[in-house]
Scaffold this active site. Structure first.
Site, PDB file in Angstrom:
ATOM      1  CG  HIS A  60       3.094  10.472  23.922  1.00 51.99           C
ATOM      2  ND1 HIS A  60       3.320   9.567  24.659  1.00 51.99           N
ATOM      3  CD2 HIS A  60       2.298  11.452  24.606  1.00 51.99           C
ATOM      4  CE1 HIS A  60       2.803   9.569  25.459  1.00 51.99           C
ATOM      5  NE2 HIS A  60       2.148  10.566  25.710  1.00 51.99           N
ATOM      6  CE  LYS A  98       1.053  15.840  34.507  1.00 58.69           C
ATOM      7  NZ  LYS A  98       2.141  15.651  33.610  1.00 58.69           N
TER       8      LYS A  98
HETATM    9  N1  LIG Z   1       7.623  15.203  32.346  1.00 59.34           N
HETATM   10  C1  LIG Z   1       6.204  14.875  32.067  1.00 59.34           C
HETATM   11  O1  LIG Z   1       5.434  14.678  32.789  1.00 59.34           O
HETATM   12  C2  LIG Z   1       5.937  14.584  30.441  1.00 59.34           C
HETATM   13  C3  LIG Z   1       4.527  14.434  30.337  1.00 59.34           C
HETATM   14  C4  LIG Z   1       4.283  14.278  28.747  1.00 59.34           C
HETATM   15  C5  LIG Z   1       5.338  13.944  27.941  1.00 59.34           C
HETATM   16  N2  LIG Z   1       6.822  14.133  28.277  1.00 59.34           N
HETATM   17  C6  LIG Z   1       7.664  13.928  27.508  1.00 59.34           C
HETATM   18  O2  LIG Z   1       7.726  15.003  26.621  1.00 59.34           O
HETATM   19  C7  LIG Z   1       8.099  14.760  25.205  1.00 59.34           C
HETATM   20  C8  LIG Z   1       7.182  14.914  23.921  1.00 59.34           C
HETATM   21  O3  LIG Z   1       7.062  16.377  24.093  1.00 59.34           O
HETATM   22  P1  LIG Z   1       6.715  17.197  22.617  1.00 59.34           P
HETATM   23  O4  LIG Z   1       5.534  16.293  22.017  1.00 59.34           O
HETATM   24  O5  LIG Z   1       6.564  18.528  22.953  1.00 59.34           O
HETATM   25  O6  LIG Z   1       7.815  16.487  21.747  1.00 59.34           O
HETATM   26  P2  LIG Z   1       9.266  17.248  21.536  1.00 59.34           P
HETATM   27  O7  LIG Z   1       9.947  18.187  22.627  1.00 59.34           O
HETATM   28  O8  LIG Z   1      10.327  16.433  20.814  1.00 59.34           O
HETATM   29  O9  LIG Z   1       8.798  18.369  20.353  1.00 59.34           O
HETATM   30  C9  LIG Z   1       8.282  17.971  19.165  1.00 59.34           C
HETATM   31  C10 LIG Z   1       8.994  18.461  17.858  1.00 59.34           C
HETATM   32  O10 LIG Z   1       8.447  19.866  17.689  1.00 59.34           O
HETATM   33  C11 LIG Z   1       9.784  20.629  17.787  1.00 59.34           C
HETATM   34  N3  LIG Z   1       9.338  22.048  18.260  1.00 59.34           N
HETATM   35  C12 LIG Z   1       9.029  22.364  19.671  1.00 59.34           C
HETATM   36  N4  LIG Z   1       8.608  23.383  19.740  1.00 59.34           N
HETATM   37  C13 LIG Z   1       8.195  23.965  18.567  1.00 59.34           C
HETATM   38  C14 LIG Z   1       7.538  25.151  18.004  1.00 59.34           C
HETATM   39  N5  LIG Z   1       6.908  26.170  18.792  1.00 59.34           N
HETATM   40  N6  LIG Z   1       7.684  25.455  16.723  1.00 59.34           N
HETATM   41  C15 LIG Z   1       8.008  24.354  15.851  1.00 59.34           C
HETATM   42  N7  LIG Z   1       8.786  23.324  16.353  1.00 59.34           N
HETATM   43  C16 LIG Z   1       8.676  22.912  17.693  1.00 59.34           C
HETATM   44  C17 LIG Z   1      10.622  19.903  18.369  1.00 59.34           C
HETATM   45  O11 LIG Z   1      11.986  20.389  17.996  1.00 59.34           O
HETATM   46  C18 LIG Z   1      10.368  18.611  17.892  1.00 59.34           C
HETATM   47  O12 LIG Z   1      11.054  18.411  16.666  1.00 59.34           O
HETATM   48  C19 LIG Z   1       8.465  13.407  25.505  1.00 59.34           C
HETATM   49  O13 LIG Z   1       9.920  13.229  25.628  1.00 59.34           O
HETATM   50  C20 LIG Z   1       7.716  12.692  26.561  1.00 59.34           C
HETATM   51  O14 LIG Z   1       8.498  11.683  27.268  1.00 59.34           O
HETATM   52  C21 LIG Z   1       6.972  14.413  29.698  1.00 59.34           C
HETATM   53 ZN   LIG Z   2       1.031  11.245  27.485  1.00 59.28          ZN
END
Ligand SMILES: NC(=O)c1ccc[n+]([C@@H]2O[C@H](COP(=O)([O-])OP(=O)(O)OC[C@H]3O[C@@H](n4cnc5c(N)ncnc54)[C@H](O)[C@@H]3O)[C@@H](O)[C@H]2O)c1
Ligand SMILES: [Zn+2]
Length: 362
Positions: free
Chosen positions: A265, A228
């Site tokens: 996702h 990345k």
């Molecule tokens: N900026 C970018 O380049 C980029 C790239 C990919 C995805 N995203 C964004 O990232 C988001 C998805 O990220 P995600 O999959 O981390 O989802 P998220 O942040 O929603 O976390 C997923 C779940 O895990 C919980 N959680 C987080 N850390 C934890 C831990 N250590 N232990 C237990 N629970 C925990 C959260 O409360 C949530 O319920 C989306 O909004 C997407 O648009 C951004």
């Molecule tokens: Zn992705």
């Protein structure tokens, strides 16, 4: 000990550190990178704050090194990604007197890191920030590259800004509390990184998929972050090569939205990658052996691969509202063989037609 990946963006260069880190070590890396902030606002995912003892330990370790460290718990997960929640965080920053010399630390999954980065991008027209991603997906994807932002009722990530962090510190210890389903979803992006740009990474996951220990996971994350970081360094603002990161995402996003976000996702991306490989094979771009190989690997990692029957008319219709779409063509990413990706502008009708031909279950 941590592994590091440089993100060489000139005056905005920073490092991603990856490892099972003590809170003091994480705090030390953050303090070094943030230089001498006048205060530090730690914005923490609401679920994580109540689940993980590491949060309090990290905040205490930061307080021992930096001035005016305060913690704000965000709404959990994706619910943090709204303008209302951003306003709440900005309001809280003003109430606590954070000035232009202050810094934000975002602690949580991709949703919280996107929120924290966006708050840092716009508060007082921009202050510095650092990220501590706590999901596998955030470690390998969301925390690297400088994209920040929130959702609108009309769709995800419709409001945002490019703003690079001063540091990213991925402490694998945070993964202790992460549900297995979230971990598998993050692995989909690691497989994607291997498929588009690192054949050795893809082959290593194939060899070790049944038995990935913490140390190996740290190395896999490091390899995925390198992919990345390499791509975003070449193309910081997504005008060209960065598009290869969308492998599996054209149909993945459509499947994710059509499931009303019942699919995570990474799960949708797993299905999207199988679909993209299958369509690639039908076009003669993807070597035939790769489709069953990748499908087997994703399934072994606990990810859905049963595309047939899921690529429906309504899913295909959703491709049209993809914001990455240009003119009447879709920038579709194909993987000819592991480690290699090509971006082809394909007319939307052709993608639909090929999906129909490739997935007779429709
Ligand atoms: N900026 C970018 O380049 C980029 C790239 C990919 C995805 N995203 C964004 O990232 C988001 C998805 O990220 P995600 O999959 O981390 O989802 P998220 O942040 O929603 O976390 C997923 C779940 O895990 C919980 N959680 C987080 N850390 C934890 C831990 N250590 N232990 C237990 N629970 C925990 C959260 O409360 C949530 O319920 C989306 O909004 C997407 O648009 C951004
Ligand atoms: Zn992705």
């Amino acid at each position: 000990m941590s592994l590091t990946v440089p993100v060489p963006l000139g005056s905005r260069a920073y490092q991603v550190s990856i490892g099972e880190l003590a809170p003091e070590a994480t705090a030390e890396l953050l303090a070094d990178a943030l230089k001498n902030p006048t205060g530090v606002a730690v914005l923490v995912d609401g679920n994580l704050a109540s689940l993980s003892p590491r949060v309090a330990a990290l905040v205490a370790a930061l307080s021992a090194r930096l001035p005016r460290v305060r913690q704000l718990n965000l709404a959990p997960g994706e619910s943090a990604k709204s303008l209302t929640q951003v306003e709440r965080s900005c309001q809280w920053l003003t109430e606590h007197g954070y000035d232009r010399g202050a810094a934000v630390v975002g602690l949580g999954g991709g949703a919280s890191t996107d929120h924290a980065g966006f708050v840092a991008a716009i508060y007082l027209r921009g202050i510095s920030f650092a990220l501590v991603p706590t999901t596998l997906l955030a470690m390998v994807d969301a925390s690297v590259g400088g994209k920040t932002g929130v959702d609108l009722p009309a769709g995800k990530n419709l409001v945002g800004a490019f703003h690079q962090p001063r540091a990213v510190v991925a402490d694998l210890g945070f993964l202790d509390t992460l549900p297995a389903r979230e971990l598998a979803a993050g692995m989909a992006e690691v497989v994607k990184a291997g498929l588009i740009a690192d054949a050795a990474l893809f082959e290593r996951i194939e060899r070790e998929s049944g038995n990935i220990g913490r140390e190996a996971l740290g190395e896999l994350i490091t390899a995925a972050v390198k992919v990345k970081a390499g791509v975003v360094t070449d193309d910081e603002r997504e005008t060209g090569r960065r598009a290869i990161l969308n492998f599996g995402h054209t149909l993945g996003h459509a499947l994710e939205a059509e499931s009303a976000y019942a699919l995570l996702h990474g799960e949708a991306v797993s299905l999207g990658m199988v679909a993209a490989l299958t369509i690639g094979q039908a076009r003669g771009v993807t070597e035939p052996a790769l489709v069953p190989r990748a499908t087997r690997l994703l399934a072994r990692l606990g990810l859905p691969t049963d595309v047939n029957g899921r690529i429906t008319g309504p899913v295909l219709a959703r491709i049209e509202v993809d914001k990455k779409r240009r003119s009447d063509g879709v920038k579709f990413v194909f993987v000819p063989r592991p480690g290699d990706a090509v971006v082809v502008e394909v007319p939307l009708e052709e993608i639909k037609w090929q999906a129909l031909a490739a997935f007779p279950g429709l």
